[in-house]
Motif scaffolding. Structure first.
Motif, short mmCIF file in Angstrom:
data_model
loop_
_atom_site.label_atom_id
_atom_site.label_comp_id
_atom_site.label_asym_id
_atom_site.label_seq_id
_atom_site.Cartn_x
_atom_site.Cartn_y
_atom_site.Cartn_z
N GLY A 61 0.83 -1.21 0.00
CA GLY A 61 0.00 0.00 0.00
C GLY A 61 0.86 1.25 0.00
N GLY A 62 0.62 2.13 -0.94
CA GLY A 62 1.36 3.39 -1.00
C GLY A 62 2.67 3.30 -1.76
N ALA A 63 3.11 2.09 -2.08
CA ALA A 63 4.40 1.95 -2.77
C ALA A 63 4.21 2.09 -4.28
N ARG A 64 5.21 2.70 -4.92
CA ARG A 64 5.22 2.75 -6.39
C ARG A 64 6.17 1.68 -6.89
N LEU A 65 5.68 0.86 -7.81
CA LEU A 65 6.47 -0.27 -8.31
C LEU A 65 6.48 -0.27 -9.83
N LEU A 66 7.66 -0.44 -10.41
CA LEU A 66 7.78 -0.55 -11.87
C LEU A 66 7.94 -2.02 -12.23
#
Ligand SMILES: C[S@@+](CC[C@H](N)C(=O)[O-])C[C@H]1O[C@@H](n2cnc3c(N)ncnc32)[C@H](O)[C@@H]1O
Length: 237
Positions: A61-66
């Motif tokens: 939750g809240g993390a940005r992942l590529l």
């Protein structure tokens, strides 16, 4: 083939995944029945995806992942289910369209906590912004080791916590892994999988100034029939 520049190699990878192998790849990554050899590849890839996902926090939750080189998007979907804001990018617009179609309804409708922003293009595009995590499952396996390390260095500049990726380990098992390329049509047009010697990979990572604040963490080799791939995590110190 191994003398190609990053751009030339990228062009061949795009042609391969967007045209030559797109049907085979769509089937391999679906639940449709496949023969024994491809079933072993599918099983190995499932284990690899689960390994990489197990190295990420349970709650994203809240993390940005590529999802760098997302293919048909299975890893992106799992990360978004755990709450991540995912950017899923691939060179192949056809695979990206398929990934978009395959995403579960809850993600499409925005009901889910996480989300996926699908993009066709190069994972190195700085316009994608910054991420907490970058995951490249089997997406660097067609690049020479020095190019793969340059890709990692470029991604590291936009990553806050960890970079997870896989490479094709150069050992006798690679002979089996290489056979995967021949499973697909027009094998001679397939971008060759580049064997990577773990020791030289680690040496190049250690010698890359941009990666000075990154250290190798967990590593795991998955071997399943005709599939062998090794996961490695780089963690920001
Ligand atoms: C072997 S497939 C794996 C796809 C997906 N990660 C999976 O495990 O199902 C490798 C993918 O990486 C993509 N790829 C390779 N180089 C890339 C780049 N520079 N930028 C974006 N995608 C790339 C290819 O187009 C291809 O779809």
């Amino acid at each position: 083939m191994s003398q190609l520049t990053y751009q030339e190699r990228r062009g061949k990878i795009e042609t391969y995944f967007d045209r030559t192998a797109v049907q085979a790849w769509a089937r391999l990554t679906s639940d449709a029945p496949v023969g024994r050899v491809r079933a072993s590849v599918r099983a190995g890839r499932d284990r690899m995806r689960n390994t990489l996902l197990s190295w990420l926090p349970e709650d994203l939750g809240g993390a940005r992942l590529l999802d760098a080189g997302c293919g048909t998007g299975a890893l992106a979907v799992e990360a978004a289910r755990r709450g991540a804001q995912v950017v899923a990018i691939d060179l192949s617009p056809t695979l990206v369209d398929l990934a978009r179609e395959r995403q579960p309804a809850a993600l499409q409708s925005g009901e889910s906590r996480g989300s996926i922003d699908f993009r066709a293009g190069d994972m190195l595009d700085p316009a994608l912004g910054h991420f907490d995590f970058v995951v490249g499952m089997d997406s660097l396996i067609h690049y020479r080791t020095d190019d793969a390390v340059r890709v990692l260095a470029s991604l590291a500049q936009r990553t806050g916590t960890a970079l997870l990726f896989t490479y094709a380990p150069s050992n006798p098992a690679l002979v089996a892994f290489r056979a995967v390329g021949r499973l697909f049509p027009s094998g001679n047009r397939a971008p060759w999988i580049e064997p990577v010697a773990g020791r030289s990979l680690h040496r190049l990572i250690a010698a890359e100034p941009i990666l000075a604040s990154w250290q190798p963490g967990r590593t795991e080799r998955i071997a399943s029939g005709f599939y062998t791939s090794q996961a490695l995590e780089l963690v920001k110190r």
